[in-house]
Motif scaffolding. Structure first.
Motif: not given
Length: 181
Positions: A93, A120, A125-126, A129
């Motif tokens: 991250n 996420y 988190y981003e 994916t």
């Protein structure tokens, strides 16, 4: 009742094993022992043989790997249930925050978006994916996760790491800076 040294040693051993099995502690221990990934020697770097790899975007647009021409690429195969994967995510991250506009990050999972999205959201988190729509290039196949690869602009594998690592290291940052030149 007198407590023997052997009894105390056994209690300590059971306690340590218990802590290592308990998921939050297990992730912490994995993170604690993770080191920076090694760069593959130039003569051993493999060129991807087939770039026709289709990825279904879960939180981004779909992607065909061929479209990443002249890009440095970071590919991670992972899952939310995988303790080593979860352990290395904070370092990824930090790296992602600083390099997301320069390096193509691809996080590949077999899980559905609802599961990933919940994970996420909880962790903040981003990551971009994807689910795989077809087989990855042979050189990126792995029977274990996490499996992470860094590719140079020519699509040669310069880092190939199976297992957890500290991705937010000066070594990884220096490598990415050199690959981006």
């Amino acid at each position: 009742m007198k407590i023997s040294k052997k009894y105390i040693t056994n209690i300590g051993f059971v306690l340590i094993i218990g802590l290592m099995i308990y998921p939050p502690t297990k992730v912490y221990f994995i993170r604690l022992i993770s080191s920076s990934p090694n760069v593959v020697k130039v003569e051993k770097q493999k060129l991807l043989s087939d770039l026709n790899w289709d990825l279904k975007g879960l939180n981004v647009k779909d992607l065909n790997f061929e479209s990443l021409d002249n890009s440095v690429v970071f590919v991670s195969f992972w899952a939310t249930w995988c303790a080593p994967c979860v352990a290395e995510m904070p370092s990824m991250n930090e790296l992602y925050k600083d390099y997301k506009d320069k390096v193509e990050f691809i996080f590949v999972t077999n899980e559905n978006w609802k599961v990933v999205s919940g994970f996420y959201t909880k962790k903040g988190y981003e990551f971009p994916t994807y689910n795989q729509l077809n087989k990855p290039p042979n050189e990126l196949e792995s029977s274990s996760i996490p499996a992470t690869f860094i590719l140079n602009k020519d699509k040669k594998i310069v880092v190939e790491k199976r297992g957890p690592a500290n991705w937010n290291s000066s070594t990884t940052r220096e490598l990415l800076n050199n690959l981006l030149k």
